[in-house]
Design an enzyme around this catalytic site. Structure first.
Site, PDB file in Angstrom:
ATOM      1  N   GLU A 294       0.816  -1.218   0.000  1.00  0.00           N
ATOM      2  CA  GLU A 294       0.000   0.000   0.000  1.00  0.00           C
ATOM      3  C   GLU A 294       0.856   1.277   0.000  1.00  0.00           C
ATOM      4  O   GLU A 294       0.796   2.097   0.906  1.00  0.00           O
ATOM      5  CB  GLU A 294      -0.954   0.010   1.197  1.00  0.00           C
ATOM      6  CG  GLU A 294      -2.006  -1.079   1.144  1.00  0.00           C
ATOM      7  CD  GLU A 294      -2.992  -1.014   2.308  1.00  0.00           C
ATOM      8  OE1 GLU A 294      -4.099  -1.555   2.180  1.00  0.00           O
ATOM      9  OE2 GLU A 294      -2.640  -0.417   3.355  1.00  0.00           O
TER      10      GLU A 294
ATOM     11  N   GLU B 223      -6.534  -7.941  -0.597  1.00  0.00           N
ATOM     12  CA  GLU B 223      -7.048  -7.815   0.769  1.00  0.00           C
ATOM     13  C   GLU B 223      -8.533  -7.490   0.749  1.00  0.00           C
ATOM     14  O   GLU B 223      -9.010  -6.691  -0.066  1.00  0.00           O
ATOM     15  CB  GLU B 223      -6.343  -6.684   1.530  1.00  0.00           C
ATOM     16  CG  GLU B 223      -4.909  -6.940   1.906  1.00  0.00           C
ATOM     17  CD  GLU B 223      -4.356  -5.815   2.771  1.00  0.00           C
ATOM     18  OE1 GLU B 223      -5.174  -5.079   3.388  1.00  0.00           O
ATOM     19  OE2 GLU B 223      -3.130  -5.655   2.821  1.00  0.00           O
TER      20      GLU B 223
END
Length: 655
Positions: free
Chosen positions: A154, A306
């Site tokens: 991320e 995710e």
């Protein structure tokens, strides 16, 4: 030719999630493998936040625990997506090397103790990140459990510090070449901002009043590029050791800080993290938007890296997913092109900042509802794998999106702070989603020849090439629908002549754009047949191009919607039902059809390859007409002419 997601899936849908076994005693690891096999897990991601465990002090290497885990996963038939741990540097790195820590625009240092505390421009950070990546790749590149590399996690860090400032100046020199060119691009004649030396240029730090918007725009471009440099540097290391293993890094959904189109070009596998709010009635539409965008970036199958099995921990109130919703949203991702469905994380943490974030195995253990639902999802994915992996989704409609236009339009001194690019994008995608029209996303300079309808919710800043591309699409027989505040500025955020590029004004039949009239909260603009929200405009247009006019108020009788040949322009944002009806009508005239006629509201239909996915986003049962005889791949049931979908139910029909 680089490897792809197909090389990692090997005919399966990857199923699993982040596994952080360093949080648990080793006796738990064997129990985890048993539960993974029970749930149909075939993939885990290791090492995402393990830097301090792998390198507890400078130069040390503690690989023994990871050796045992890699072997254990292989023995259990579970593949490993091995991450470089560089998103969470160990405390010693910041303590010994403060230059690795990022600074905010007001000079505040972001300290260790969380994650993402690194400066993308720090030579020291990059050197240490490369060293741990090199050793990981050398040690595990030949391990039979390794199926994919996951770089960092991320990427999101901006830095306004001194080393970043020097890197920003180098980036600007490469972009502009001369100070004269930079001063012209930034419009520094305004407010006496002209630069006489490169050394005088800083990142956009906290000023007395408004920042220079083009400086901010370039800094956002620079930040995306610097983070990408970090990612590519680590990628190149692992590729040198394992050219046959695909590489990914996970995007955040519709994230503001990265040029997603450019980043996707550097990935073998495009992956995303997706966390819709289970209490949001538009949660499934948000999921569909992110999935459509990710599939379009990947130009094919993609990876859901995710999601949450239950509640997250970062909303003000964190609700669990009601029974069945985890399965529904997992299969929605598969319907929209995912060949991997994974979670953060496998086992819910007992300590740390995310101990209230759910896991595939929650605090309740294997008897808990979360794990029981995970087992069912694993069985569903195994049943679908042979039929869906590496198949494609065809769309007749493209939505255009560009991060640079978003960055430029988000400046401080704009006509209305209520106009949010992402919210407008969601509104238009929602209209098409509720009309059961499958959409791709595309960059405004992409080839649009395969689409019957091209939709531009909002592109405030556009290059000349992008504008020419839209005009060419219409001239070639395609249909174009464009929303307000499009084509207003060029790539330097310089307002185009007349407030909208003349090529677009000619296309839509706009003679003069007199004024923008943004609307206040609760204010609307009445138009023929609908109410406009958020925005309106004072236009003068060719009479034959006027489709709808404003009624009442200052703009009474003036054009609201323009239509010339196959080009449409909406100077306001119609309320949701009106926007859906208008776009459905235009799509029908352009030859773009719904996936299935007569679908009830809140039933989603997607065709992937030769399969029809039907998803019920309501708690109440609903019956859907499906002419002919089909087989539901999830149950094996034969279905003729109609099917009843229960609460949050999914069927996958062939035939």
């Amino acid at each position: 030719m680089r490897p792809s997601l197909r090389d990692a899936t090997r005919g399966r849908i990857l199923f699993g999630g982040d596994y952080n076994p360093e949080q648990w005693p080793e006796k738990t690891w064997h129990e985890d493998v048993r539960l993974m096999r029970d749930a149909g897990v075939n993939s885990v991601t290791l090492g995402v936040f393990s830097w301090s465990r792998l390198e507890p002090e400078p130069g040390a290497r503690e690989f023994g625990w990871l050796d045992r885990l890699m072997d254990l996963m292989h023995e259990g038939g579970i593949g490993v997506v091995l991450a470089t741990p560089t998103s969470a540097p160990p405390p010693w790195l910041g303590r010994l090397h403060p230059d690795t820590l990022p600074r905010t625009e007001d000079g505040r240092t972001e300290w260790w103790g969380g994650r993402q505390h690194f400066s993308h421009s720090s030579a020291t950070y990059r050197r240490h990140a490369a060293a741990i990546t090199e050793d990981l790749a050398a040690r595990y590149g030949g391990h039979p459990a390794l199926t994919m590399w996951h770089i960092n996690n991320e990427y999101c860090t901006a830095d306004h510090g001194d080393e970043a400032a020097a890197a920003f100046r180098r980036w600007l020199r490469a972009r502009y070449g001369t100070l004269d060119a930079l001063n012209t691009a930034w419009g520094t004649a305004f407010w006496s901002q002209g630069y006489d030396t490169w050394d005088g240029i800083l990142p956009p730090r906290t000023p007395h009043y408004l920042k220079n918007p083009t400086q901010v725009l370039d800094f956002r471009r620079f930040t995306s590029d610097m983070l990408l440099e970090c990612c590519v540097a680590e990628r190149d290391i692992v590729v040198r050791h394992t050219p046959h293993i695909p590489v990914t890094t996970n995007f955040m959904p519709l994230f503001f800080g990265q040029d997603g189109w450019r980043w996707a070009e550097e990935e073998d596998v495009v992956s995303v993290d997706l966390y819709p709010d289970p209490r949001d009635p538009l949660g499934p539409q948000h999921g569909a938007l992110v999935q459509d965008l990710t599939r379009s970036q990947a130009r094919g199958p993609w990876m859901l890296m995710e999601q949450a099995a239950g509640p997250v921990n970062w909303r003000g109130v964190n609700h669990p997913k009601p029974r069945g919703l985890n399965r529904l949203w997992s299969l929605q991702a598969v319907a929209r092109g995912a060949d991997a469905v994974c979670y953060f994380q496998w086992r819910q943490s007992r300590q740390g900042a995310e101990k209230f974030h759910s896991g595939m195995v929650g605090h309740a253990g294997e008897r808990g509802r979360s794990f029981q639902e995970v087992k069912r999802i694993g069985a569903d994915l195994a049943a679908l794998a042979g039929a869906v992996t590496d198949t494609r989704i065809r769309a007749d409609v493209a939505i255009l999106h560009d991060w640079h236009a978003w960055w430029a339009g988000a400046q401080e001194g704009r006509p209305s702070a209520r106009v949010d690019h992402a919210a407008v994008l969601h509104a238009w995608h929602r209209a098409l989603w509720e009309a059961h029209l499958t959409t791709d996303f595309a960059h405004p300079e992409h080839d649009l020849g395969g689409y019957r309808l091209v939709v531009v919710p909002q592109l405030y800043a556009m290059t000349d090439a992008a504008i020419d591309n839209l005009v060419a699409h219409v001239r070639a027989g395609g249909t174009l629908v464009t929303g307000f505040l499009t084509g207003v500025a060029d790539e330097d955020d310089r307002i185009r002549p007349g407030g909208m590029d003349p090529r677009l004004r000619d296309l839509f039949g706009i003679r003069v754009l007199h004024e923008w009239w943004p609307l206040e909260t609760g204010e609307s603009a009445d138009c023929d047949g609908f109410r406009g929200t958020l925005w309106s405009e004072e236009l003068e247009a060719d009479e034959d191009a006027v489709e709808t006019v404003y009624r009442g108020g200052e703009l009474d009788g003036l054009p609201a919607v323009l239509h010339r040949d196959r080009a449409w322009y909406l100077s306001t944002l119609p309320e949701p039902d009106a926007l859906r009806a208008l776009l459905a009508r235009i799509a029908g005239e352009a030859g773009a059809r719904p996936v299935l006629d007569g679908l009830p509201d809140r039933v989603e239909a997607v065709r992937r390859g030769d399969l029809l996915f039907l998803l019920n986003h309501e708690r109440e049962p609903v019956t859907v007409a499906v002419p002919g005889t089909h087989t539901d791949l999830l149950t094996g049931d034969r279905i003729t002419d109609r099917v009843t979908l229960g609460r949050y139910a999914v069927v996958v029909l062939r035939g």
